[in-house]
Scaffold this active site. Structure first.
Site, PDB file in Angstrom:
ATOM      1  N   GLU A  88      11.190   2.740   1.631  1.00  0.00           N
ATOM      2  CA  GLU A  88      10.048   2.209   2.476  1.00  0.00           C
ATOM      3  C   GLU A  88      10.071   1.607   3.465  1.00  0.00           C
ATOM      4  O   GLU A  88       9.187   2.005   4.032  1.00  0.00           O
ATOM      5  CB  GLU A  88       8.887   2.439   1.509  1.00  0.00           C
ATOM      6  CG  GLU A  88       7.250   2.666   1.729  1.00  0.00           C
ATOM      7  CD  GLU A  88       7.361   3.815   1.553  1.00  0.00           C
ATOM      8  OE1 GLU A  88       6.756   5.068   1.951  1.00  0.00           O
ATOM      9  OE2 GLU A  88       7.534   4.865   0.682  1.00  0.00           O
TER      10      GLU A  88
ATOM     11  N   GLU B 188       1.012  -1.176  -0.082  1.00  0.00           N
ATOM     12  CA  GLU B 188      -0.066  -0.378   0.093  1.00  0.00           C
ATOM     13  C   GLU B 188       1.239   1.339  -0.105  1.00  0.00           C
ATOM     14  O   GLU B 188       0.998   2.072  -0.430  1.00  0.00           O
ATOM     15  CB  GLU B 188      -0.641   0.072   0.943  1.00  0.00           C
ATOM     16  CG  GLU B 188      -1.646   1.207   1.285  1.00  0.00           C
ATOM     17  CD  GLU B 188      -1.565   1.496   3.251  1.00  0.00           C
ATOM     18  OE1 GLU B 188      -1.294   2.837   3.131  1.00  0.00           O
ATOM     19  OE2 GLU B 188      -2.110   0.710   3.673  1.00  0.00           O
TER      20      GLU B 188
END
Length: 464
Positions: free
Chosen positions: A142, A65
């Site tokens: 990330e 996501e």
């Protein structure tokens, strides 16, 4: 007739909503709605979350996501975030998406005064659906962000939530697959593992696009068809299998007696408690299911009046600042009947005992007819108000209802149909029907008690 309500299916959608299924299996719902003006709600719904992760994958649904906002086939270097920022939309993985046990939902809240803004936002949703870039470099960037979220989840509230889910869903998949994942997986999982997950579970036939807003509905429908109708095997570079994966359904097993989850929270000024009498999800596909839901709502209304008296005019010592009951859904597989309360210092046990005694009284003697009459009048007034204000209903409310329809099979009746059905069903609900809801408060088994207290309670038992 009432005899046929058990087999009479409820309407799935209001008449103003267009809907369909693309050739690749992707569902879509489009609805024009003028409130708020010049705004649109655009959702991509993925029917999978952390429940389908293997042990060595725990947390990767949430990482994927995040990666969608980092880079895709058409958008490099957080260009999606920059686009959202440029049009004044809320942006960022936490504001525009969430990952839960059985779903991942991307939500774009965008201006619709220019057609090209809606078009580009739909293109962004397509990128999330089919073309998220998952390289080792993207993943390394990330990891730090996701690890920080993992650390934040270990605060007092996060620990209590984890303990609560462990008690509520003991010995089953739900408590073994918290969406935030495991630290070692977040630190060490490979991009290839994420790509395999993305390729398997981001399948068109297990996704849906919802668009509600102040726009030309037919134009948006055509754009969805043009953008998203890609055969699974032609999605590049991560082609999907022809057949979609099954969506697992994990039941929550029964548990004996009462299980307790408790913690201290420095942000609390007084103790809080919640008691769940857990039971399986209650379906609402038929008129009879709608009637059952209304009956439970009437119980909570009638019972809340009694609880208010116990709060402001107790016959004995006052035990709580606040108390209420509701039908909850802490995880999609459960619809427990719940008691929430904020007791006075040192009176958690007495507060719980007071509410339990009142519920047992309802089991024995029921409600007075006047209590049921007041609850019905209150409910009808709410339906009437919703009907009168139906033109002011915000697009986000419709969009969230359509998420529940797609993922939970919970009919999105629409305001008019809901009011009509309620007007038909409500007169058939008797006082004894409402009182029987109390029987679902079974305090002998399947009970989970969650308690959060200020740190003072460690030293001072007066606060528990």
């Amino acid at each position: 007739s009432p005899e046929e309500w058990g087999t009479s299916a409820l309407a799935q959608l209001p008449p103003q909503a267009q809907h369909g299924v693309l050739g690749n299996g992707l569902r879509w719902i489009v609805q024009e709605n003028r409130e708020p003006k010049a705004r649109a709600e655009l959702y991509l719904i993925v029917a999978f979350g952390s429940l389908v992760e293997n042990e060595e994958e725990r947390g990767i649904a949430h990482i994927i996501e995040h990666l969608g906002f980092s880079a895709t086939k058409a958008y490099e270097n957080h260009a999606i975030v920059k686009f959202l920022e440029s049009i004044g939309a809320p942006f960022g993985a936490c504001q525009n998406a969430y990952t839960s046990f059985d779903r991942t939902v991307y939500t774009l809240h965008v201006p619709s005064d220019k057609d090209e803004l809606v078009s580009e936002a739909l293109t962004v949703l397509r990128e999330f659906a089919f073309f998220t870039r998952i390289s080792e470099e993207d993943l390394e960037k990330e990891r730090k962000v996701v690890l920080e979220e993992w650390r934040e989840s270990k605060n007092a509230q996060g620990r209590l939530f984890e303990d609560y889910i462990n008690a509520l869903c003991k010995n089953c998949k739900w408590c073994e697959r918290l969406p935030i994942g495991k630290e070692e997986v977040i630190k060490g999982v490979s991009a290839e593992t994420l790509r395999n997950f993305y390729r398997s579970f981001y399948h068109p036939a297990r996704m849906a696009v919802v668009a509600v807003g102040d726009f030309d509905g037919e134009g948006v429908r055509k754009q969805i068809c043009e953008l998203f109708d890609i055969p699974p095997g032609e999605i590049e570079p991560l082609a999907r299998e022809p057949s979609p994966p099954d969506r697992p359904l994990y039941a929550v097993p029964d548990t004996p007696g009462v299980l307790v989850a408790s913690s201290t929270d420095p942000e609390l000024s007084f103790a809080q408690g919640m008691l769940d009498c857990k039971r399986p999800k209650q379906e609402m596909r038929t008129i009879e299911g709608f009637r059952r839901n209304l009956t439970e709502d009437l119980f909570h209304k009638a019972f809340s009046s009694r609880l208010l008296k116990l709060t402001v005019e107790p016959k004995g010592p006052r035990n709580f600042f606040m108390v209420s009951t509701e039908t909850g859904q802490p995880v999609p597989a459960l619809n427990p009947l719940s008691i929430s309360l904020a007791p006075l210092p040192g009176r958690m046990r007495q507060a719980l005992e007071t509410v339990v005694e009142e519920i047992e009284r309802v089991k024995r003697t029921g409600f007075h007819p006047s209590e049921i009459t007041r609850a019905k009048r209150s409910m009808l007034a709410e339906f009437e108000e919703e009907f009168i204000e139906r033109e002011q209903r915000p697009s986000e409310t419709f969009a969230e209802e359509y998420v529940s329809l797609i993922l939970d099979d919970y009919p999105a009746l629409g305001v008019e149909e809901r009011a009509r059905t309620a007007a038909t069903v409500l007169p058939t609900i008797r006082g004894e029907d409402v009182a029987r809801v109390a029987d679902a408060f079974d305090f002998g088994r399947n009970v989970v008690l969650k308690i959060a207290t200020p740190p003072m309670s460690v030293r001072n038992p007066m606060y528990t």
